[in-house]
Structure formats: structure tokens, C-alpha cells
Scaffold this motif. Structure first.
Motif, PDB file in Angstrom:
ATOM      1  N   LEU A 125      34.200  42.129  37.528  1.00 55.22           N
ATOM      2  CA  LEU A 125      33.391  42.435  38.704  1.00 55.22           C
ATOM      3  C   LEU A 125      32.303  43.456  38.407  1.00 55.22           C
ATOM      4  CD1 LEU A 125      36.245  42.809  41.377  1.00 55.22           C
ATOM      5  CD2 LEU A 125      35.001  40.738  40.716  1.00 55.22           C
ATOM      6  N   GLU A 126      31.332  43.511  39.333  1.00 52.84           N
ATOM      7  CA  GLU A 126      30.297  44.535  39.390  1.00 52.84           C
ATOM      8  C   GLU A 126      29.442  44.579  38.128  1.00 52.84           C
ATOM      9  OE1 GLU A 126      32.027  48.257  40.581  1.00 52.84           O
ATOM     10  OE2 GLU A 126      33.101  47.342  42.267  1.00 52.84           O
ATOM     11  N   THR A 127      29.119  43.418  37.601  1.00 49.34           N
ATOM     12  CA  THR A 127      28.229  43.303  36.453  1.00 49.34           C
ATOM     13  C   THR A 127      27.540  41.942  36.492  1.00 49.34           C
ATOM     14  OG1 THR A 127      28.096  43.127  34.036  1.00 49.34           O
ATOM     15  CG2 THR A 127      30.199  42.565  35.057  1.00 49.34           C
ATOM     16  N   PRO A 128      26.252  41.896  36.148  1.00 51.33           N
ATOM     17  CA  PRO A 128      25.569  40.602  36.063  1.00 51.33           C
ATOM     18  C   PRO A 128      25.807  39.903  34.729  1.00 51.33           C
ATOM     19  CG  PRO A 128      24.020  42.351  35.583  1.00 51.33           C
ATOM     20  CD  PRO A 128      25.327  43.028  35.920  1.00 51.33           C
ATOM     21  N   ASP A 129      26.538  40.542  33.827  1.00 51.97           N
ATOM     22  CA  ASP A 129      26.593  40.092  32.441  1.00 51.97           C
ATOM     23  C   ASP A 129      27.834  39.280  32.108  1.00 51.97           C
ATOM     24  OD1 ASP A 129      24.123  41.353  31.879  1.00 51.97           O
ATOM     25  OD2 ASP A 129      25.146  43.285  31.763  1.00 51.97           O
ATOM     26  N   VAL A 130      28.314  38.517  33.093  1.00 52.90           N
ATOM     27  CA  VAL A 130      29.391  37.554  32.865  1.00 52.90           C
ATOM     28  C   VAL A 130      28.795  36.163  33.008  1.00 52.90           C
ATOM     29  CG1 VAL A 130      31.643  36.722  33.598  1.00 52.90           C
ATOM     30  CG2 VAL A 130      31.095  39.151  33.806  1.00 52.90           C
ATOM     31  N   ASP A 131      28.920  35.358  31.981  1.00 51.75           N
ATOM     32  CA  ASP A 131      28.285  34.042  31.980  1.00 51.75           C
ATOM     33  C   ASP A 131      29.169  32.951  32.564  1.00 51.75           C
ATOM     34  OD1 ASP A 131      25.776  34.709  30.499  1.00 51.75           O
ATOM     35  OD2 ASP A 131      27.216  35.311  28.974  1.00 51.75           O
ATOM     36  N   LEU A 132      30.455  33.001  32.272  1.00 51.20           N
ATOM     37  CA  LEU A 132      31.372  31.941  32.673  1.00 51.20           C
ATOM     38  C   LEU A 132      32.724  32.540  33.013  1.00 51.20           C
ATOM     39  CD1 LEU A 132      30.516  29.462  29.789  1.00 51.20           C
ATOM     40  CD2 LEU A 132      30.093  28.973  32.206  1.00 51.20           C
ATOM     41  N   TYR A 133      33.495  31.785  33.782  1.00 59.09           N
ATOM     42  CA  TYR A 133      34.833  32.219  34.171  1.00 59.09           C
ATOM     43  C   TYR A 133      35.765  31.022  34.058  1.00 59.09           C
ATOM     44  CZ  TYR A 133      38.498  34.122  37.314  1.00 59.09           C
ATOM     45  OH  TYR A 133      39.676  34.572  37.864  1.00 59.09           O
ATOM     46  N   ALA A 134      36.909  31.219  33.410  1.00 55.80           N
ATOM     47  CA  ALA A 134      37.928  30.172  33.316  1.00 55.80           C
ATOM     48  C   ALA A 134      39.235  30.716  33.865  1.00 55.80           C
ATOM     49  CB  ALA A 134      38.104  29.721  31.870  1.00 55.80           C
ATOM     50  N   THR A 135      39.845  29.969  34.754  1.00 51.96           N
ATOM     51  CA  THR A 135      41.080  30.432  35.372  1.00 51.96           C
ATOM     52  C   THR A 135      41.787  29.239  36.002  1.00 51.96           C
ATOM     53  OG1 THR A 135      42.020  32.083  36.884  1.00 51.96           O
ATOM     54  CG2 THR A 135      40.028  30.944  37.626  1.00 51.96           C
ATOM     55  N   PHE A 136      42.879  29.520  36.682  1.00 56.88           N
ATOM     56  CA  PHE A 136      43.529  28.522  37.513  1.00 56.88           C
ATOM     57  C   PHE A 136      43.083  28.729  38.952  1.00 56.88           C
ATOM     58  CE2 PHE A 136      46.014  28.514  33.741  1.00 56.88           C
ATOM     59  CZ  PHE A 136      46.530  27.242  33.633  1.00 56.88           C
ATOM     60  N   ASP A 137      43.365  27.772  39.808  1.00 60.30           N
ATOM     61  CA  ASP A 137      43.040  27.902  41.221  1.00 60.30           C
ATOM     62  C   ASP A 137      44.003  28.925  41.813  1.00 60.30           C
ATOM     63  OD1 ASP A 137      42.669  27.692  43.944  1.00 60.30           O
ATOM     64  OD2 ASP A 137      42.373  25.517  43.906  1.00 60.30           O
ATOM     65  N   ASN A 138      43.553  30.181  41.832  1.00 62.06           N
ATOM     66  CA  ASN A 138      44.436  31.277  42.201  1.00 62.06           C
ATOM     67  C   ASN A 138      44.799  31.274  43.684  1.00 62.06           C
ATOM     68  OD1 ASN A 138      44.670  32.452  39.578  1.00 62.06           O
ATOM     69  ND2 ASN A 138      42.573  33.145  39.786  1.00 62.06           N
ATOM     70  N   TYR A 139      43.931  30.760  44.508  1.00 65.19           N
ATOM     71  CA  TYR A 139      44.270  30.583  45.922  1.00 65.19           C
ATOM     72  C   TYR A 139      45.459  29.629  46.048  1.00 65.19           C
ATOM     73  CZ  TYR A 139      43.602  29.393  50.888  1.00 65.19           C
ATOM     74  OH  TYR A 139      43.779  29.183  52.230  1.00 65.19           O
ATOM     75  N   GLN A 140      45.439  28.546  45.269  1.00 63.23           N
ATOM     76  CA  GLN A 140      46.521  27.559  45.314  1.00 63.23           C
ATOM     77  C   GLN A 140      47.839  28.146  44.842  1.00 63.23           C
ATOM     78  OE1 GLN A 140      46.449  24.736  46.757  1.00 63.23           O
ATOM     79  NE2 GLN A 140      48.398  23.856  46.100  1.00 63.23           N
ATOM     80  N   VAL A 141      47.794  29.136  43.954  1.00 62.95           N
ATOM     81  CA  VAL A 141      49.031  29.811  43.537  1.00 62.95           C
ATOM     82  C   VAL A 141      49.757  30.373  44.755  1.00 62.95           C
ATOM     83  CG1 VAL A 141      49.973  31.792  42.284  1.00 62.95           C
ATOM     84  CG2 VAL A 141      48.233  30.356  41.207  1.00 62.95           C
ATOM     85  N   GLY A 142      49.007  31.083  45.608  1.00 59.90           N
ATOM     86  CA  GLY A 142      49.599  31.649  46.819  1.00 59.90           C
ATOM     87  C   GLY A 142      50.093  30.584  47.772  1.00 59.90           C
TER      88      GLY A 142
END
Length: 366
Positions: A125-142
Motif C-alpha cells: 500500500l501507499e506507493t505508486p511503484d507496484v506493477d502487479l499483484y498476484a493473490t487468491f480471491d481473499n474476499y472469497q476466503v471469508g
């Protein structure tokens, strides 16, 4: 009562490869070799050790040079390790942040050096210097965790009201809010109708948070909840827990306070990450009843393919452009599907898939 996903812009899950500004290797870009730095957050949860090793093996199999560090829960060490990787000339950084608001300064230096940054499972968070994000559907976890509670307690058949308590993850991990939102949105109608009751009235993320994802901290809070709200004839029926380590702390508290594992009145306890020790309890019926499996082999493979695409001058595949706002932008993301694991299906999902052996589960250690 809680954050809602309704305020999020949720991208299409079926998007194919999407051009990501600033990520593709243009015609005039220097030839990339795949030199990658891997920064893992902790060695106290087995998943990060396993995933760091998988990533390193994947990149080396492609012939890429790799630097791999684990910061062991020390933010300052993670920053210095990342800086060292930049100084050594990495072209890519794959980072699972300890504290996802602490890396802005060092990532600015990475960007100035031409390094491309992939946030691994935890959004930075709080940075423009992240190009990509890989994760699982974290909402679906809940969603999966709350659905397990609903079904195990027979709420669709009218078996309420039931008493439950809520635990959430570390406030410094952005994933915590998505787990919590998914669960609370799923429980919302039952709470409204009075079929689900939370005797502590602790329904917001902050009072339910577990610093450091610590089982010890969870055990202390569960002890307090039982002492204050479950005296005399008040019975606890379920505990929403976001992670296996927290779940084990909760179970330890329940046992210490007189609940008997394996008995019909032992509370339903959820979890996440399919750790061997928790799978042993699920299999044997000695505490935790569910975990959410996020196949780390798939996540490591997804990130490997992202880097490979960039090295080859292609656009990496993403399937979500409008959910994960890191405070500067919606980070192009690739979301994978989590799955629910119980005593009934652990063998098919965990053992038969080769993730863990039956022997590892029986030993409670990967």
C-alpha cells in the motif's frame, strides 16, 4: 457494522492478458535476463517457507538468477534485504510484505533503478511503484469460512439462534480486511434476523484483529471472551478464525476452558492455509473443523509466469483491474480461487494433489 465489498469496483474474472502500463518490455528496453529478488515475510508460518522455495526453484528452472531472503517478521530487515537486492542488480522483485505500508521508500529506489515489482499475496500500500499483484480471491476466503459455520450449525434449516465470536488477522496486512468483509457479508442476513448472535458485540475489524497473526495473542483474547461473555448457561457455538495459526490458539483456549475436542458441543472453528498441524486436527476431529486451501504451487506458478512474460516482452495475464486499490492506483491483479477443506475432502484436495502426504498430516508437520 463492517466494511462492505459493495464499495469496491470488481473487475471481470474472465479477463485475458491485459496490457499493463509500465510493465511490458518495449522495443527499446534493454534485454532482460530474469534476475529476480524474492522477499518473504516470516518463517513462523510454513506457507512462506514453502512458497519462497517454490518460487526460487521455478525461476532457477527457467535459467534465471535468483536472490531469496526471509525477513523473519522484522520490517527493517525486509527493507534492507530489498535494498541489497536492488544494489545487486535485480530486474524484478517479488515481495510478500510484513507491513504493507512500510515499503514505499525502498520501492521508489527500485523504480528509479528500473526494477519491476510484483506484490505477492499481500498488497503493498501507499506507493505508486507496484506493477502487479498476484493473490487468491481473499474476499472469497471469508465467504467460505462463514459458509462453513452457517452449514455446520444448520442455520439454513432454522437451527438458530447460535452464539459465535469473530477473529480477524493483523491490521497491517491488507488481506485481513477482505477476509473479514467476505465473512461479514455472508453472515449479515443471519445477524440481522437474530439467528447469529455475537455476545461480545465485537463486530468490527479493529477489536477482532490479531496482531502478528499470532496464535498466542488469539489464545489470550479467546480466554478473555470466554471469561467475560460465556459464564453460566451461555454457550459458544462457533469461532470465525481467518488463519490456522490463530485457530490453534483459539482451540487451545477452548480446551483450557473446559471444552472437549471431539464432543458434539465443541465449537466450530474455521481456518486458512491448510497447515499440516491444523489438517491433523481436522482429520482427527480434535478441534479445528475447516481450513481454506490456497494452493501455493498455483500462486508461485502464476508469479513465475508473470515474470517470464515480462522477460519475453509479453503482457502478463491479469483478471482483475478494479478491486485492489493500494492508495495510489488499482493494481492489475491475477486472482486465484481458494477452496474449502474439511475432514470429508482433505484427502482428495490435499493428499491426492500431492500438496502434503498423509504421513506429514499425521505428524502435524510439513
Amino acid at each position: 457494522m463492517h466494511l462492505s465489498r459493495r464499495g469496491l469496483l470488481y473487475g471481470s474474472a474472465g479477463l485475458a492478458a491485459v496490457s499493463v502500463a509500465g510493465c511490458g518490455a518495449g522495443e527499446d528496453s534493454p534485454e532482460l535476463t530474469g534476475f529476480t529478488g524474492i522477499s518473504m515475510p516470516t518463517d513462523t508460518s510454513e506457507r512462506w517457507v514453502i512458497e519462497g522455495r517454490l518460487l526460487e526453484e521455478n525461476f532457477k528452472a527457467l535459467g534465471y538468477e535468483v536472490l531469496h531472503e526471509n525477513a523473519k517478521d522484522v520490517v527493517e530487515d525486509q527493507i534492507s534485504q530489498i535494498q541489497s537486492m536492488i544494489d545487486q542488480g535485480v530486474e524484478f522483485l517479488v515481495i510478500a510484505a510484513i507491513d504493507n505500508t512500510s515499503l514505499g521508500g525502498v520501492l521508489a529506489k527500485a523504480k528509479n533503478a528500473g526494477v519491476q515489482v510484483i506484490a505477492y499475496d499481500r498488497l503493498i500500500l501507499e506507493t505508486p511503484d507496484v506493477d502487479l499483484y498476484a493473490t487468491f480471491d481473499n474476499y472469497q476466503v471469508g465467504v467460505l469460512q462463514a459458509t462453513h459455520i452457517i452449514e455446520r450449525l444448520g442455520l439454513p434449516e432454522g437451527n438458530g439462534p447460535v452464539n459465535i465470536e469473530l477473529f480477524s488477522g493483523d491490521l497491517g496486512d491488507n488481506n485481513s480486511q477482505y477476509f473479514f468483509m467476505g465473512a461479514m457479508d455472508t453472515l449479515e442476513s443471519y445477524l440481522y434476523e437474530g439467528d447469529v448472535v455475537i455476545p461480545s458485540a465485537q463486530t468490527e475489524q479493529e477489536p477482532t484483529a490479531t496482531q502478528g497473526w499470532s496464535g498466542d495473542n488469539a489464545q489470550v483474547r479467546m480466554d478473555t471472551l470466554l471469561d467475560e461473555f460465556y459464564k453460566e448457561d451461555v454457550e459458544l457455538h462457533a469461532v470465525l478464525s481467518p488463519y490456522d495459526g490463530i485457530s490453534r490458539g483459539i482451540v487451545a483456549s477452548l480446551v483450557a476452558n473446559g471444552y472437549e475436542p471431539g464432543e458434539d458441543d465443541f465449537p466450530v472453528v474455521t481456518g486458512q492455509d491448510a497447515e499440516a498441524e491444523s489438517l491433523k486436527a481436522i482429520k482427527e476431529g480434535t478441534g479445528q473443523t475447516e481450513t481454506v486451501f490456497k494452493d501455493t504451487r498455483l500462486l508461485a506458478g502464476t508469479v513465475t509466469e508473470m515474470v517470464k512474460a515480462l522477460v519475453e516482452g509479453r503482457d502478463p495475464e491479469v483478471n482483475d483491474l478494479g478491486t485492489y486499490d493500494n492508495g495510489f492506483k488499482y493494481v492489475p491483479s491475477n486472482l486465484l480461487d481458494p477452496v474449502d477443506v474439511t475432514a470429508e475432502n482433505y484427502q482428495e484436495l490435499i493428499v491426492d494433489s500431492g500438496y502434503l502426504t498423509e504421513e506429514q498430516i499425521d505428524a502435524g508437520q510439513a
